[in-house]
Motif scaffolding. Structure first.
Motif, PDB file in Angstrom:
ATOM      1  N   TYR A  35      31.005 -45.481   6.917  1.00 58.42           N
ATOM      2  CA  TYR A  35      32.169 -45.233   6.073  1.00 58.42           C
ATOM      3  C   TYR A  35      32.782 -46.570   5.671  1.00 58.42           C
ATOM      4  O   TYR A  35      32.684 -47.557   6.391  1.00 58.42           O
ATOM      5  N   LEU A  43      39.342 -43.589   3.181  1.00 59.86           N
ATOM      6  CA  LEU A  43      38.126 -43.624   3.993  1.00 59.86           C
ATOM      7  C   LEU A  43      37.060 -42.797   3.287  1.00 59.86           C
ATOM      8  O   LEU A  43      37.239 -41.604   3.072  1.00 59.86           O
ATOM      9  N   ILE A  45      32.802 -41.866   2.828  1.00 54.95           N
ATOM     10  CA  ILE A  45      31.465 -41.949   3.401  1.00 54.95           C
ATOM     11  C   ILE A  45      30.529 -42.709   2.459  1.00 54.95           C
ATOM     12  O   ILE A  45      30.640 -42.612   1.230  1.00 54.95           O
ATOM     13  N   PHE A  90      33.307 -48.501   9.038  1.00 56.43           N
ATOM     14  CA  PHE A  90      33.215 -47.728  10.267  1.00 56.43           C
ATOM     15  C   PHE A  90      31.855 -47.064  10.370  1.00 56.43           C
ATOM     16  O   PHE A  90      31.369 -46.462   9.411  1.00 56.43           O
ATOM     17  N   TYR A 100      31.192 -31.765  11.854  1.00 56.46           N
ATOM     18  CA  TYR A 100      32.646 -31.836  11.729  1.00 56.46           C
ATOM     19  C   TYR A 100      33.266 -32.684  12.839  1.00 56.46           C
ATOM     20  O   TYR A 100      34.391 -33.139  12.729  1.00 56.46           O
ATOM     21  N   GLU A 101      32.537 -32.874  13.929  1.00 52.28           N
ATOM     22  CA  GLU A 101      33.061 -33.628  15.068  1.00 52.28           C
ATOM     23  C   GLU A 101      32.321 -34.951  15.165  1.00 52.28           C
ATOM     24  O   GLU A 101      31.296 -35.069  15.849  1.00 52.28           O
ATOM     25  N   GLN A 102      32.832 -35.926  14.471  1.00 54.88           N
ATOM     26  CA  GLN A 102      32.198 -37.235  14.451  1.00 54.88           C
ATOM     27  C   GLN A 102      32.954 -38.206  15.349  1.00 54.88           C
ATOM     28  O   GLN A 102      34.174 -38.147  15.462  1.00 54.88           O
ATOM     29  N   PHE A 104      33.757 -42.086  15.912  1.00 59.02           N
ATOM     30  CA  PHE A 104      33.800 -43.312  15.129  1.00 59.02           C
ATOM     31  C   PHE A 104      33.801 -44.547  16.027  1.00 59.02           C
ATOM     32  O   PHE A 104      34.353 -44.537  17.129  1.00 59.02           O
ATOM     33  N   GLY A 105      33.212 -45.604  15.488  1.00 63.90           N
ATOM     34  CA  GLY A 105      33.270 -46.891  16.147  1.00 63.90           C
ATOM     35  C   GLY A 105      34.595 -47.576  15.853  1.00 63.90           C
ATOM     36  O   GLY A 105      35.429 -47.045  15.110  1.00 63.90           O
ATOM     37  N   PRO A 106      34.798 -48.766  16.398  1.00 63.26           N
ATOM     38  CA  PRO A 106      36.071 -49.473  16.251  1.00 63.26           C
ATOM     39  C   PRO A 106      36.259 -50.125  14.881  1.00 63.26           C
ATOM     40  O   PRO A 106      37.362 -50.556  14.557  1.00 63.26           O
TER      41      PRO A 106
ATOM     42  N   TYR B  36      41.714 -34.789  11.982  1.00 62.94           N
ATOM     43  CA  TYR B  36      41.422 -36.049  12.637  1.00 62.94           C
ATOM     44  C   TYR B  36      42.701 -36.871  12.760  1.00 62.94           C
ATOM     45  O   TYR B  36      43.655 -36.691  11.995  1.00 62.94           O
ATOM     46  N   PHE B  46      38.402 -37.110  16.198  1.00 66.17           N
ATOM     47  CA  PHE B  46      38.453 -35.665  16.023  1.00 66.17           C
ATOM     48  C   PHE B  46      39.511 -35.055  16.932  1.00 66.17           C
ATOM     49  O   PHE B  46      39.596 -35.375  18.124  1.00 66.17           O
TER      50      PHE B  46
END
Lengths: 113, 114
Positions: A35, A43, A45, A90, A100-102, A104-106, B36, B46
């Motif tokens: 992203y 944000l 994708i 990201f 739907y449940e991702q 994410f990195g920092p 989110y 999430f």
């Protein structure tokens, strides 16, 4: 134990250079994403890979090339960097059945001067 | 993906319950509602997902009326650490669905004060 990690955290470079951002996840997920979050905090994708196969490729300049050597890694290579590429990038991952449940990195803050 | 509308910002005080409403008039039959949370300088996290009625987890509750044209994220007894941007997303994330990507809007900036 970091679930989704990215390196580097900060990247400052000059226009025209080529740079890479690395991403690794240790969650056992089979889908990974990149992203871009711009200065206005939108944000968006860019890419998505499932089991090393590209499944989402948004309207992104072909200077951006993702590479997935295995399910746990998705790297982003950027050629000929431009000022407009400055943003926070990201990486994220999920299970294919739970997009739907991702996780994410920092983030990697890229500054092009 | 169904377009969503949320308040740009909300203010609250510690210990209060916060309700953030999201409008999604064009939600499709196969669409789910997902929320989110994003703290400054971090990636989104999430919180919760639902299809209809009410869903509750250890972090929040999600209320969805019968017509599903809106949803409300409820944060009980907020603290300073709940200060963040909250995003409402709507889409079909099933294996057979074509909307297998998250589309983030502008979100709601929640500020919690003492």
């Amino acid at each position: 134990d970091t679930a989704v990690s990215q390196t580097p955290k900060y990247l400052v470079t000059q226009m025209g250079n080529d740079k890479s951002i690395k991403c690794e996840q240790n969650l056992g997920h089979d889908t990974m994403y990149w992203y871009k979050q711009d200065s206005k905090k939108f944000l968006k994708i860019m890419f998505s890979y499932n089991n090393k196969e590209l499944i989402i490729n948004e309207t992104v300049p072909n200077r951006f090339s993702p590479k997935s050597p295995d399910k746990a890694h998705l790297n982003l290579h950027i050629n000929s960097l431009e000022l407009g590429d400055s943003a926070v990038y990201f990486c994220a991952s999920s299970l294919r059945g739970r997009q739907y449940e991702q996780y994410f990195g920092p983030g990697t803050r890229l500054t092009v001067t | 993906l169904a377009k969503t509308t949320q308040p740009i910002s909300m203010d609250s005080y510690e210990g209060q319950e916060v309700n953030i409403t999201c409008s999604h008039n064009n939600i499709a039959t196969n669409d789910y509602i997902t929320w989110y949370q994003q703290f400054p300088s971090q990636g989104p996290r999430f919180i919760i997902q639902g299809y209809k009625t009410k869903v509750t987890n250890e972090v929040a509750s999600l209320f969805i009326p019968a017509d599903r044209k809106s949803s409300t994220l409820s944060l009980p007894r907020v603290s300073l650490s709940d200060t963040a941007v909250y995003y409402c997303l709507v889409g079909d994330f099933s294996l057979t669905g074509g909307g297998n990507k998250l589309t983030f809007g502008t979100g709601t900036q929640l500020k919690v004060e003492l």
